[in-house]
Design a protein around this motif. Structure first.
Motif, PDB file in Angstrom:
ATOM      1  N   LEU A   1       0.834  -1.201   0.000  1.00  0.00           N
ATOM      2  CA  LEU A   1       0.000   0.000   0.000  1.00  0.00           C
ATOM      3  C   LEU A   1       0.867   1.249   0.000  1.00  0.00           C
ATOM      4  O   LEU A   1       0.564   2.233  -0.705  1.00  0.00           O
ATOM      5  N   PHE A   2       1.951   1.216   0.764  1.00  0.00           N
ATOM      6  CA  PHE A   2       2.873   2.358   0.783  1.00  0.00           C
ATOM      7  C   PHE A   2       3.481   2.595  -0.595  1.00  0.00           C
ATOM      8  O   PHE A   2       3.593   3.741  -1.049  1.00  0.00           O
ATOM      9  N   LEU A   3       3.871   1.520  -1.290  1.00  0.00           N
ATOM     10  CA  LEU A   3       4.434   1.676  -2.631  1.00  0.00           C
ATOM     11  C   LEU A   3       3.423   2.297  -3.580  1.00  0.00           C
ATOM     12  O   LEU A   3       3.774   3.144  -4.410  1.00  0.00           O
ATOM     13  N   LEU A   4       2.164   1.892  -3.467  1.00  0.00           N
ATOM     14  CA  LEU A   4       1.115   2.460  -4.314  1.00  0.00           C
ATOM     15  C   LEU A   4       0.942   3.951  -4.042  1.00  0.00           C
ATOM     16  O   LEU A   4       0.893   4.771  -4.975  1.00  0.00           O
TER      17      LEU A   4
ATOM     18  N   GLY B   1       1.720   9.693  -5.268  1.00  0.00           N
ATOM     19  CA  GLY B   1       2.204  10.985  -4.777  1.00  0.00           C
ATOM     20  C   GLY B   1       3.362  11.518  -5.595  1.00  0.00           C
ATOM     21  O   GLY B   1       3.403  12.711  -5.933  1.00  0.00           O
ATOM     22  N   PHE B   2       4.304  10.648  -5.931  1.00  0.00           N
ATOM     23  CA  PHE B   2       5.460  11.068  -6.729  1.00  0.00           C
ATOM     24  C   PHE B   2       5.007  11.576  -8.092  1.00  0.00           C
ATOM     25  O   PHE B   2       5.498  12.604  -8.579  1.00  0.00           O
ATOM     26  N   SER B   3       4.074  10.874  -8.726  1.00  0.00           N
ATOM     27  CA  SER B   3       3.589  11.283 -10.044  1.00  0.00           C
ATOM     28  C   SER B   3       2.906  12.647  -9.986  1.00  0.00           C
ATOM     29  O   SER B   3       3.136  13.509 -10.858  1.00  0.00           O
ATOM     30  N   LEU B   4       2.098  12.862  -8.955  1.00  0.00           N
ATOM     31  CA  LEU B   4       1.394  14.149  -8.829  1.00  0.00           C
ATOM     32  C   LEU B   4       2.379  15.294  -8.569  1.00  0.00           C
ATOM     33  O   LEU B   4       2.248  16.380  -9.147  1.00  0.00           O
ATOM     34  N   ILE B   5       3.350  15.053  -7.702  1.00  0.00           N
ATOM     35  CA  ILE B   5       4.337  16.107  -7.405  1.00  0.00           C
ATOM     36  C   ILE B   5       5.164  16.429  -8.644  1.00  0.00           C
ATOM     37  O   ILE B   5       5.438  17.594  -8.951  1.00  0.00           O
ATOM     38  N   ASN B   6       5.553  15.388  -9.381  1.00  0.00           N
ATOM     39  CA  ASN B   6       6.341  15.605 -10.597  1.00  0.00           C
ATOM     40  C   ASN B   6       5.553  16.417 -11.625  1.00  0.00           C
ATOM     41  O   ASN B   6       6.088  17.344 -12.254  1.00  0.00           O
ATOM     42  N   SER B   7       4.276  16.099 -11.793  1.00  0.00           N
ATOM     43  CA  SER B   7       3.450  16.846 -12.740  1.00  0.00           C
ATOM     44  C   SER B   7       3.318  18.307 -12.331  1.00  0.00           C
ATOM     45  O   SER B   7       3.403  19.220 -13.161  1.00  0.00           O
ATOM     46  N   ASN B   8       3.148  18.535 -11.031  1.00  0.00           N
ATOM     47  CA  ASN B   8       3.013  19.901 -10.537  1.00  0.00           C
ATOM     48  C   ASN B   8       4.295  20.701 -10.755  1.00  0.00           C
ATOM     49  O   ASN B   8       4.252  21.873 -11.161  1.00  0.00           O
TER      50      ASN B   8
ATOM     51  N   LEU C   1      12.739  12.913  -2.783  1.00  0.00           N
ATOM     52  CA  LEU C   1      11.531  12.113  -2.612  1.00  0.00           C
ATOM     53  C   LEU C   1      11.853  10.621  -2.533  1.00  0.00           C
ATOM     54  O   LEU C   1      11.265   9.883  -1.738  1.00  0.00           O
ATOM     55  N   MET C   2      12.801  10.184  -3.346  1.00  0.00           N
ATOM     56  CA  MET C   2      13.152   8.771  -3.330  1.00  0.00           C
ATOM     57  C   MET C   2      13.811   8.365  -2.019  1.00  0.00           C
ATOM     58  O   MET C   2      13.489   7.324  -1.435  1.00  0.00           O
ATOM     59  N   VAL C   3      14.735   9.191  -1.536  1.00  0.00           N
ATOM     60  CA  VAL C   3      15.411   8.877  -0.277  1.00  0.00           C
ATOM     61  C   VAL C   3      14.430   8.954   0.889  1.00  0.00           C
ATOM     62  O   VAL C   3      14.516   8.175   1.844  1.00  0.00           O
ATOM     63  N   ALA C   4      13.472   9.873   0.807  1.00  0.00           N
ATOM     64  CA  ALA C   4      12.425   9.928   1.835  1.00  0.00           C
ATOM     65  C   ALA C   4      11.613   8.632   1.840  1.00  0.00           C
ATOM     66  O   ALA C   4      11.260   8.103   2.896  1.00  0.00           O
ATOM     67  N   GLY C   5      11.318   8.114   0.642  1.00  0.00           N
ATOM     68  CA  GLY C   5      10.621   6.836   0.561  1.00  0.00           C
ATOM     69  C   GLY C   5      11.446   5.704   1.131  1.00  0.00           C
ATOM     70  O   GLY C   5      10.928   4.824   1.833  1.00  0.00           O
TER      71      GLY C   5
ATOM     72  N   THR D   1       9.998   2.543  -9.101  1.00  0.00           N
ATOM     73  CA  THR D   1       8.916   3.489  -9.387  1.00  0.00           C
ATOM     74  C   THR D   1       9.461   4.810  -9.905  1.00  0.00           C
ATOM     75  O   THR D   1       8.974   5.353 -10.904  1.00  0.00           O
ATOM     76  N   VAL D   2      10.479   5.325  -9.233  1.00  0.00           N
ATOM     77  CA  VAL D   2      11.077   6.592  -9.664  1.00  0.00           C
ATOM     78  C   VAL D   2      11.687   6.454 -11.054  1.00  0.00           C
ATOM     79  O   VAL D   2      11.525   7.332 -11.919  1.00  0.00           O
ATOM     80  N   TYR D   3      12.369   5.342 -11.296  1.00  0.00           N
ATOM     81  CA  TYR D   3      13.014   5.152 -12.600  1.00  0.00           C
ATOM     82  C   TYR D   3      11.981   5.031 -13.720  1.00  0.00           C
ATOM     83  O   TYR D   3      12.136   5.613 -14.806  1.00  0.00           O
ATOM     84  N   LEU D   4      10.913   4.281 -13.463  1.00  0.00           N
ATOM     85  CA  LEU D   4       9.893   4.095 -14.493  1.00  0.00           C
ATOM     86  C   LEU D   4       9.144   5.389 -14.798  1.00  0.00           C
ATOM     87  O   LEU D   4       8.774   5.646 -15.949  1.00  0.00           O
ATOM     88  N   LEU D   5       8.942   6.217 -13.781  1.00  0.00           N
ATOM     89  CA  LEU D   5       8.166   7.444 -13.973  1.00  0.00           C
ATOM     90  C   LEU D   5       8.993   8.564 -14.601  1.00  0.00           C
ATOM     91  O   LEU D   5       8.483   9.301 -15.461  1.00  0.00           O
ATOM     92  N   VAL D   6      10.248   8.716 -14.168  1.00  0.00           N
ATOM     93  CA  VAL D   6      11.039   9.865 -14.644  1.00  0.00           C
ATOM     94  C   VAL D   6      12.420   9.482 -15.155  1.00  0.00           C
ATOM     95  O   VAL D   6      13.193  10.342 -15.567  1.00  0.00           O
ATOM     96  N   GLY D   7      12.783   8.182 -15.093  1.00  0.00           N
ATOM     97  CA  GLY D   7      14.082   7.756 -15.590  1.00  0.00           C
ATOM     98  C   GLY D   7      15.257   8.159 -14.726  1.00  0.00           C
ATOM     99  O   GLY D   7      16.387   8.262 -15.232  1.00  0.00           O
TER     100      GLY D   7
END
Length: 275
Positions: free
Chosen positions: A30-33, A38-45, A63-67, A135-141
């Motif tokens: 659930l945390f990964l989801l 959250g990461f996707s929304l922040i990146n878009s903003n 954000l990744m290190v916080a995760g 997740t970070v790599y797939l979303l933003v490389g």
């Protein structure tokens, strides 16, 4: 070796049948989801507001290190809760006697249990840490510097596991859990004292932090991992994700020796324990 493999497999299966471990797995997924959303929304903003490429990379890393900090905390909790009862509880209920009366060495029982829980923690950590980085790599490389540093989180879990088995030989389940949490709490506070002391150039405060890290090196391993996975500029201020006084490679070697010594003492002590 056959006895150790058998006990390892039985311990591994028992650990995964417990609802506590299942709950940790479900909450981790659930945390990964939530992290991915959250990461996707922040990146878009940030992109909508024209954030520069350099700022984006720093934000991705933060954000990744916080995760991963949450993964670190969940792994610490699972290492304690999953193993704190494995020796103490079986001694209290006398179920351990059904095992040690068979042609199995006591040291094999302890080592088999250690290997079973270590395998469980390794898989759990691989799922969560791999999920965060993936997740970070797939979303933003983006990949962090030294991504292999997440292996230090496995080492901190093994330190706690070894201490838990050693404490379970001498203490009740409740006492063992309290001791482990108190040691972790001391190390957590000591890490902040050391970072703030380094920022304020207080050698006494830094020395206090070093002493607490020697007493319980778990938090030092996390700070080392976070330091390696961040750009230098993000390590200039004290925080849970870096620090002005990063532990050295010698602390990693010390922690490995610490875990090995605790496990060795557990193997020796259980042989002499009156059941």
């Amino acid at each position: 070796m056959h006895a150790i493999r058998t006990i390892t497999w039985l311990t591994f299966r028992e650990a995964w049948r417990r609802r506590m471990v299942l709950a940790a797995l479900v909450l981790g997924l659930l945390f990964l989801l939530l992290f991915g959303i959250g990461f996707s929304l922040i990146n878009s903003n940030m992109r909508e507001h024209g954030t520069s490429a350099l700022q984006l990379r720093f934000s991705y890393n933060l954000l990744m290190v916080a995760g991963l900090y949450v993964v670190h905390f969940l792994t610490v909790m699972l290492a304690i809760f999953a193993s704190v009862d494995t020796i103490a509880g079986e001694i209290a209920s006398h179920t351990i006697q059904a095992i040690v009366t068979k042609p199995v060495g006591r040291w094999q029982v302890v080592l088999g249990k250690w290997c079973g829980y270590a395998a469980m923690l390794m898989l759990y950590l691989a799922l969560l840490s791999g999920g965060i980085v993936g997740t970070v790599y797939l979303l933003v490389g983006y990949l962090p510097p030294n991504p292999a540093a997440v292996l230090l989180l496995l080492l901190e879990a093994l330190v706690l596991l070894s201490l838990s088995l050693l404490g379970g030989i001498y203490f009740s389940t409740l006492t063992n859990g309290v001791v482990l949490f108190m040691l972790y709490g001391v190390a957590f506070i000591g890490a902040w004292v050391e970072q703030i002391g380094a920022l304020m150039q207080s050698h006494a405060a830094v020395n206090i932090g070093i002493i607490t890290s020697l007493l319980m090196p778990v938090e030092a391993l996390w700070r080392r991992a976070a330091y390696l996975m961040q750009p230098t500029v993000l390590n200039s201020m004290p925080s849970p994700f870096g620090g002005t006084s990063p532990p050295s490679q010698a602390m990693v070697l010390y922690a490995a020796g610490y875990a090995a010594l605790a496990l060795g003492l557990a193997l020796l002590s259980f042989r002499q324990r009156d059941l």
